[in-house]
Design an enzyme around this catalytic site. Structure first.
Site, short mmCIF file in Angstrom:
data_model
loop_
_atom_site.label_atom_id
_atom_site.label_comp_id
_atom_site.label_asym_id
_atom_site.label_seq_id
_atom_site.Cartn_x
_atom_site.Cartn_y
_atom_site.Cartn_z
N ARG A 128 -1.32 -0.97 5.59
CA ARG A 128 -1.31 -1.25 4.16
C ARG A 128 -1.84 -2.66 3.90
NH1 ARG A 128 -1.05 3.45 3.78
NH2 ARG A 128 0.52 4.73 2.70
N HIS B 21 -10.52 2.53 3.34
CA HIS B 21 -9.27 3.28 3.49
C HIS B 21 -9.54 4.71 3.97
CE1 HIS B 21 -4.85 3.39 1.94
NE2 HIS B 21 -4.99 4.13 3.04
#
Length: 309
Positions: free
Chosen positions: A224, A272
């Site tokens: 993250r 991502h």
């Protein structure tokens, strides 16, 4: 049985509704914004929901995270107090193993430097030690981290792992807790972060962590964005303490076009994609979990909201 679905992309909501509807024709799937009878909604399937978007469903039984992490669900300040189900599976684990192996090997074999030399039309042979003499540290030993660590060990790397609580993994020396963090970092040359995002792990990729690594180490963050202290990474790269970084996750996504990471010669940015879930795979996992939870009141992939994962 009525299920409300939310993703930031409206077109993707329709895809998920269609695929889940095909798998579960006796259930009703609709976008959250299209719900006309809030009392009928028993489940929400979400990715990065807006705060308060689920509080209007009084009969909600559970929330399903479209992904292994639940931090994006817990970010909802008006979150209903119901169980949260994670979405994990062999496809997601395989994709993460591929991503981690790819970028560990890139840094191990000096590919960023070789690609930079190619741009200069410079012939620059780089000799590196074999994987057996390269220490790789994996932070986070859940489903994804444990499998990534085992994959790296199978290639031949000297792999160490660190987690909040102890875990034994064949071929991997493991450490746990605050007392084991320093020993885990010492001598690590490539650091891979696969930790869940919690209050304890937020900002863990910081100057103190970088300074404990072997000088010239590489950092890979596929967990993250808020794990990373951006300015600390830039300073570590400038000083040479960190030689290179591969970053798949960021504080703001998509990464703003004026962010210094985009143009930094020592940073590889990926959008991502390390373990991106597709609707076809995810819908099969979610359909199974929804039916199991409806029948039994629990599933194997139930998250712990207190721990944050």
């Amino acid at each position: 049985m009525s299920v409300a679905i939310y993703l930031p992309n409206e077109a993707k909501i329709k895809d998920w509704c269609g695929m889940l509807g095909d798998l579960m024709p006796d259930w009703q799937f609709q976008g959250i914004s299209e719900v006309t009878d809030p009392d009928a909604v028993k489940y929400c399937v979400v990715w990065r929901p807006n705060t308060g978007s689920m509080k209007g469903f009084p009969n909600l039984k559970a929330i399903v995270s479209i992904g292994a992490g639940i931090d994006h669900v817990l970010a909802d300040e008006d979150l209903p107090e119901v169980p949260i189900i994670r979405t994990v599976g062999t496809d997601l684990t395989q994709r993460m193993k591929e991503y981690v192996a790819l970028h560990v090997l890139r840094h191990h074999r000096g590919m960023p430097e070789i690609q930079a030399a190619q741009a200069r039309a410079e012939w620059m042979p780089i000799v590196v030690p074999p994987a057996t003499r390269r220490r790789v540290g994996v932070m986070g030993l859940g489903n994804l981290g444990a499998e990534a660590a085992k994959c790296l060990a199978a290639i031949g790397f000297d792999v160490v792992g660190w987690s909040r609580s102890g875990r034994e993994i064949e071929g991997v020396k493991t450490y746990s807790g605050a007392q084991g963090f320093g020993a885990f970092l010492e001598g690590t040359e490539i650091l891979v972060n696969l930790l869940p995002l919690t209050d304890e792990t937020r900002g863990i990729l910081n100057a103190d962590t970088f300074n404990r690594l072997k000088r010239g180490a590489a950092v890979i963050n596929a967990a993250r964005g808020p794990h990373m202290v951006d300015d600390d990474l830039l300073e570590a790269l400038a000083s040479g303490q960190i030689a290179a970084a591969t970053l798949d996750v960021f504080h703001i996504e998509p990464l703003p076009s004026d962010h210094p990471f985009w143009s930094h010669k020592q940073i590889t940015v990926t959008p991502h994609i390390a373990s991106m879930i597709d609707a076809a795979t995810g819908s099969r996992i979610i359909a199974k979990n929804l039916r199991t939870f409806e029948e039994t009141g629990t599933v194997a992939d139930l998250a712990d909201a207190v721990r944050g994962y």
